[in-house]
Structures are given as structure tokens and as C-alpha cells.
Design a protein around this motif. Structure first.
Motif, short mmCIF file in Angstrom:
data_model
loop_
_atom_site.label_atom_id
_atom_site.label_comp_id
_atom_site.label_asym_id
_atom_site.label_seq_id
_atom_site.Cartn_x
_atom_site.Cartn_y
_atom_site.Cartn_z
N THR A 61 0.85 -1.19 0.00
CA THR A 61 0.00 0.00 0.00
C THR A 61 0.88 1.24 0.00
N LEU A 62 0.65 2.09 -0.97
CA LEU A 62 1.43 3.31 -1.12
C LEU A 62 0.89 4.41 -0.22
N ASP A 63 1.76 5.33 0.17
CA ASP A 63 1.32 6.51 0.92
C ASP A 63 0.61 7.51 0.01
N LYS A 64 0.96 7.47 -1.27
CA LYS A 64 0.38 8.36 -2.26
C LYS A 64 0.45 7.66 -3.61
N PRO A 65 -0.39 8.01 -4.55
CA PRO A 65 -0.35 7.36 -5.86
C PRO A 65 1.02 7.49 -6.51
N LEU A 66 1.34 6.52 -7.33
CA LEU A 66 2.65 6.49 -7.98
C LEU A 66 2.92 7.77 -8.75
N ILE A 67 1.91 8.34 -9.39
CA ILE A 67 2.12 9.52 -10.21
C ILE A 67 2.76 10.66 -9.41
N LYS A 68 2.45 10.76 -8.11
CA LYS A 68 3.03 11.82 -7.29
C LYS A 68 4.50 11.57 -7.02
N SER A 69 4.87 10.30 -6.88
CA SER A 69 6.29 9.98 -6.72
C SER A 69 7.06 10.26 -8.00
N LYS A 123 10.42 0.79 -5.98
CA LYS A 123 10.70 2.22 -6.04
C LYS A 123 10.06 2.79 -7.31
N PRO A 124 9.91 4.10 -7.38
CA PRO A 124 9.50 4.71 -8.64
C PRO A 124 10.72 4.95 -9.52
N TYR A 125 10.54 4.85 -10.83
CA TYR A 125 11.64 5.21 -11.72
C TYR A 125 11.10 6.08 -12.85
N LEU A 126 11.97 6.87 -13.42
CA LEU A 126 11.62 7.71 -14.55
C LEU A 126 12.82 7.73 -15.49
N LYS A 127 12.55 7.49 -16.77
CA LYS A 127 13.64 7.55 -17.74
C LYS A 127 13.34 8.66 -18.74
N ASP A 128 14.02 9.76 -18.54
CA ASP A 128 13.87 10.93 -19.40
C ASP A 128 15.27 11.38 -19.81
N GLY A 129 15.82 10.62 -20.75
CA GLY A 129 17.22 10.82 -21.10
C GLY A 129 18.12 10.00 -20.19
N THR A 130 18.07 10.27 -18.89
CA THR A 130 18.79 9.46 -17.91
C THR A 130 17.78 8.77 -17.00
N LEU A 131 18.23 7.73 -16.35
CA LEU A 131 17.37 6.97 -15.44
C LEU A 131 17.40 7.60 -14.06
N LYS A 132 16.23 7.95 -13.54
CA LYS A 132 16.11 8.49 -12.19
C LYS A 132 15.29 7.50 -11.36
N PRO A 146 12.87 7.20 -3.95
CA PRO A 146 13.04 6.50 -2.67
C PRO A 146 12.19 5.23 -2.60
N LEU A 147 12.55 4.39 -1.65
CA LEU A 147 11.87 3.12 -1.46
C LEU A 147 10.41 3.34 -1.12
N LEU A 148 9.53 2.64 -1.84
CA LEU A 148 8.10 2.72 -1.59
C LEU A 148 7.60 1.56 -0.74
N ALA A 149 8.19 0.38 -0.94
CA ALA A 149 7.76 -0.81 -0.19
C ALA A 149 8.84 -1.87 -0.28
N LYS A 150 8.88 -2.69 0.77
CA LYS A 150 9.83 -3.80 0.80
C LYS A 150 9.25 -4.91 1.66
N GLY A 151 9.51 -6.16 1.25
CA GLY A 151 9.07 -7.28 2.05
C GLY A 151 9.92 -8.51 1.80
N ASN A 152 9.84 -9.46 2.73
CA ASN A 152 10.62 -10.68 2.65
C ASN A 152 9.71 -11.89 2.82
N ILE A 153 10.13 -13.00 2.22
CA ILE A 153 9.44 -14.26 2.42
C ILE A 153 10.47 -15.37 2.40
N ALA A 154 10.26 -16.35 3.28
CA ALA A 154 11.13 -17.52 3.32
C ALA A 154 10.73 -18.47 2.19
N VAL A 155 11.70 -18.87 1.40
CA VAL A 155 11.44 -19.73 0.25
C VAL A 155 12.11 -21.09 0.47
#
Length: 548
Positions: A70-78, A172-181, A184-193
């Protein structure tokens, strides 16, 4: 038979992006966030709730896996924070989520999700994100394809060895406008496999003894049995899916002959677009026999182009050579589902030649230079051959190609007009595909008879047109043959080859004395071609090169 299934491989390679340096840059410590959750619930039948979250996943026995965050804000804002001056439309065309996959704390794969993946509302409105990753059957969802790229193409399966592991996913969010930007981290999780031991029939592992009456002289050279047995084990375990045969010819002699998954020497294999190369071969013979002038002959010499739709003067300039090199300029591209000239669309009509000749020309493509994977053009070559040679394509091909090679067991597919289909789909035995490859290795000579001219072979295997195929080293196209470089132990090996959906290949190496055939039926499965590349680089070539 549908060559546009190759689009899946291109999607796998072109839409994925490894960038570990960008992945590690973040304005937020990854240790501070643990808000991505996993679920093994059957998402096709039940809605995933917090009560259904799981901390454990059995790689071989759990049929479903999803992630929820669950994001704190929609992706478009990031995305807006990465490029404040861009409009919403521009942001959505240049950015999306970035997914990083770590196993036991080691970064394995980073994907900058294609900007077209997911509906607009997912990026502009939704906070809660549910992404299905694993299902027992292919699903039409971008998350499934992403997981396949991670596992089958980009190292996941090879790192998930027997035992217990931790899978971490960072978003994370990314943007590629000439260079890749990367934001910050939006979410992270772990699972035992848990990766259980795969039990196989150990009788499938030893190198198979070559049986008599193959039609080939048996090579007496050595090769690394251990590497081939290690490969056999991986095939038995399913690491390399649906492999049916491997045949290695060295100096014109049979060195290795292996069959899997109930295939035998007598099995006919459908190699899909490998069949395109046969159109090139039979056309070369027809030119040698002067039934066709040469490959510079114009399409208008065979058809009244003005009687078809979308006629233009540019269409008059299409040559047979441009069809051979897939640079004809027709508005057709099997790797673009929106293209009007895909194989699927052609095969939904009752006249495949008319479909092709009705297509418009691309306004900007240069004939003879700009590459587009165009199966309909390969089929057009078959029709031209059929109308130019005595008794049609099938009879001529049998007399001039198959009979001299001693090939009697084969099967053509046919068009609605009952012409042999040269867009892909001619079935042969694996050892007979090897004969076909060896004919090119011999510069067109077979048992003292020049079936193809040396000049035609050289043109066919030459680097006629350059093309970008997922960034693979040295990738070019000849006369319905591909050309690339394999690198093994820091040494490059140039190879020309036929290729078809499912992982089917005939390799003709330039500077080492090998022809290699791999037949497979992993049709429409992501990673089928990448798996064959891994087999070649990690197992087959090291096994035979080091023992020369």
C-alpha cells in the motif's frame, strides 16, 4: 507455428533492465520499511486479505504467489517528484514501478517495469497494489511475465538451489527521461522460500550411447562427459524446459546425440521459424538452376502489384533480397501486436499471399536496410518459388534438397492455397536438421555434389542487415539466417543459425568445426531462447571446445 510468439522473448529481453547501482540508491533506508506482503492464496478464486498473508513459499509445491503493498500516495506523485516540470501524460510515458529482487540479501534482478504495464488508474489513483506473480498456468498479467523474466531469464532459478532462502522484493518509482532516475523506497518485504530436492530418474543423466544406422559416421573425438551429464540432469529436473534433442556434429561426424521427454531419433520435430531458412535454401537452388534470375529480382516481376490494395511506387522496389533479409519495407512486424502485418493476422485470412501484397508500405523504412521480423514476407518467397520451379515447391525441394541429403522423413505445413508454408513449420528428425546445417558448413557441398553454390551460402550466412535483438552481441541477419557471437571463457565464437519459437536452433559455427541442433517444444514460454543460450554457454560449448 505462430512466429509472433517470438515477441514474448523480445518482450522478456527488451522490457527488462538490470541496474544494480540504481537499485541501491535510495533516500530511505531499506531496513526502515517492511510493508510489502506475500500471499500464496489462489488469487483466481479468492480476494487476498491480510489474514491470507504468508511468510513461507514452497517453490515447487505452492501454485500461487502474489505481493500486496500500500502506497502513501499514488505512484504519479512519486514520479512528479522525480521530474516536476513534466505533465502527467509525460510522466506516465516515461516512468513506472521499479522492482528489485534479492535472494539471501544479494541483488539478482532489477526490472524497470514497462511504462505500458498496468492501467492508468493503478498509477494515478490506486494506493493498495496487488500483483500476482506465480500461477500454475500462464496468465495475461504483467506480474506473471515479470516473475518469469526474473526466474528464467535473469538468474532466479539458478540461485534458488536446494534448501532454504530468503526472497526480498523492493519497489521504487523510476523515470527515464534521457537518464534513469530512481526515487526512494516505496515498499519492501521478505518471504522464506523453501526449495525442495527435485527427484529425477537417474537413468536420464548419463550420456546416451549413439545407436547404429544414424546415417552419420561416428566421431571418435572426446568431449567432457561431466558437463553433458550435468546438462542432462538440469533437463531432467526441468531447469531447461521441454528440450527434446541435442545433436552435435564435429568435422562432419556425429559426436553427441541425446533425446529427452519421450523423443527418439525417429521423432519429427516442429521447429517453427527454423523453417524460414528452408525458403532461402530452395530459392538459392532455384537461382542456381536459373528458374529465378537472382535475389535482386523485383516483387513486381512475379505479381501485378497494382491489382492489390495500398499500391505505391515504393512497393515496385521490393526485391527478393529484401524479403530474405526482412528489410522489405512492408508495414508488417511480428514483434508488434499492433502491426497490421503480423503472422497471426495473416493466418486468420483465407489467402495469405493476397494478405501480404495488400499491406501498405512503411513510409519511413528503407528497403534493404531497415529490419522488421516479417513472417508474411517469408511465406511470399515460398509462393514465388512454387510458381517458378517445375512441379511446385514441394516436389522441387524433395528432388533438389532432401533426396541428395538422404532425408526421406519430413513433413511440410501448407497454406490455404496448398503451397508449402515457408513462414515456419517443416518437421524433420533432429539428425536430419543436422544434415541441413552441415550442408552450410560444407559451403553447399554434400557427398561431392554442389547442392548450393558457395557464393549463395556465403551470402546467406553473411551479416546482411544489423538488428537489435535484446542487446545480444554481434546480432545480424542474413538470408533468413541469424548471426551472433557466443562468448565462452572470454573467447568469442561467431555462429550463424536458424531459430524458432520454443527454443529450436540449428547452429553453424564459423571458426570451429561444429554444427549443433537443439529441438524443443517450450512454445510460447518466456525464457525458451535464453535457456538455450545458457545451455550453449555453460554446458555444450565448454564440453566440446575444451576437448578439441
Amino acid at each position: 507455428m505462430k512466429s509472433n510468439y517470438l515477441l514474448i522473448l523480445i518482450t522478456c529481453l527488451l522490457l527488462s533492465c538490470k541496474n544494480s547501482g540504481q537499485s541501491k540508491s535510495s533516500n530511505t533506508s531499506s531496513n526502515e520499511i517492511e510493508d510489502l506482503f506475500f500471499s500464496t492464496v489462489d488469487f483466481t478464486k479468492a480476494k487476498i486479505s491480510s489474514e491470507a498473508y504468508s511468510k513461507n513459499f514452497d517453490l515447487h509445491n505452492d501454485n500461487f504467489l502474489s505481493i500486496v503493498f500500500t502506497l502513501d500516495k499514488p505512484l504519479i506523485k512519486s514520479l512528479k517528484e522525480l521530474a516536476p516540470s513534466l505533465s502527467e501524460e509525460e510522466l506516465l510515458s516515461k516512468g513506472n514501478f521499479q522492482f528489485s529482487y534479492l535472494i539471501d540479501g544479494k541483488l539478482i534482478y532489477v526490472e524497470n517495469l514497462n511504462t505500458g504495464a498496468g492501467p492508468k488508474t493503478r498509477k494515478t489513483e490506486m494506493l493498495k497494489q496487488v500483483v500476482p506473480l506465480v500461477a500454475p498456468e500462464r496468465i495475461g498479467f504483467w506480474g506473471w511475465y515479470m516473475w518469469q523474466r526474473f526466474m528464467k531469464v535473469n538468474g532466479g532459478l539458478d540461485v534458488f538451489t536446494e534448501g532454504n532462502h530468503t526472497l526480498s522484493i523492493e519497489i521504487k518509482p523510476y523515470l527515464k527521461d534521457g537518464t534513469l532516475k530512481v526515487g526512494p523506497l516505496l515498499a519492501k518485504g521478505n518471504i522464506a522460500v523453501k526449495v525442495p530436492k527435485i527427484y529425477i530418474d537417474e537413468n536420464l543423466v548419463p550420456v546416451q550411447k549413439i545407436q547404429p544406422n544414424s546415417g552419420w559416421e561416428i566421431a571418435k573425438d572426446n568431449f567432457d562427459n561431466n558437463k553433458i551429464e550435468a546438462l542432462n540432469r538440469k533437463i531432467a529436473e526441468g531447469r531447461f524446459e521441454d528440450i527434446n534433442s541435442i545433436v552435435v556434429i564435429k568435422d562432419g561426424k556425429l559426436l553427441i546425440e541425446e533425446y529427452f521427454n519421450d523423443a527418439t531419433r525417429d521423432s519429427l520435430h516442429n521447429p517453427r521459424s527454423v523453417g524460414k531458412s528452408f525458403a532461402s535454401t530452395i530459392l538459392g537452388i532455384a537461382i542456381k538452376d536459373e528458374f529465378v534470375k537472382d535475389e535482386n529480382a523485383l516483387l513486381k516481376d512475379f505479381y501485378d502489384l497494382k491489382s492489390y490494395k495500398n499500391y505505391s511506387a515504393k512497393k515496385d522496389s521490393v526485391t527478393l533480397k529484401s524479403l530474405l533479409t526482412m528489410s522489405s519495407g512492408f508495414l508488417g512486424n511480428d514483434w508488434d501486436n499492433d502491426s497490421p502485418g503480423t503472422e497471426d493476422k495473416m493466418q486468420s485470412t483465407d489467402n495469405w499471399v493476397k494478405f501480404t501484397l495488400d499491406l501498405p508500405m512503411h513510409k519511413d523504412k528503407i528497403i534493404g536496410k531497415d529490419y522488421n521480423y516479417f513472417t508474411a514476407g517469408s511465406n511470399l518467397l515460398g509462393d514465388i518459388i512454387h510458381k517458378s520451379v517445375p512441379n511446385g515447391l514441394v516436389s522441387y525441394g524433395d528432388k533438389k534438397l532432401f533426396a541428395p541429403l538422404g532425408i526421406t522423413e519430413y513433413k511440410w505445413f501448407h497454406t490455404p492455397q496448398n503451397v508449402a508454408y515457408t513462414g515456419g513449420g517443416i518437421e524433420l528428425r533432429a539428425i536430419d536438421f543436422a544434415k541441413y546445417g552441415q550442408l552450410y558448413k560444407n559451403k553447399g557441398l554434400w557427398n561431392g555434389k554442389q547442392i548450393l553454390t558457395k557464393e549463395w551460402v556465403e551470402k546467406s550466412l553473411a551479416k546482411q542487415v544489423s538488428q537489435d535483438y535484446g542487446g545480444i552481441k554481434g546480432m545480424h541477419y542474413g538470408y533468413l539466417f541469424w548471426n551472433r557471437v557466443y562468448t565462452v571463457n572470454d573467447k568469442d565464437y561467431e555462429v550463424s543459425f536458424c531459430t524458432g519459437n520454443g527454443g529450436n536452433k540449428i547452429f553453424i559455427f564459423k571458426d570451429i568445426p561444429f554444427v549443433i541442433v537443439i529441438t524443443a517444444s517450450a512454445y510460447n514460454k518466456p525464457g525458451s531462447h535464453a535457456n538455450v543460450d545458457k545451455m550453449m554457454i555453460d554446458y555444450i560449448l565448454p564440453a566440446i571446445i575444451e576437448k578439441q
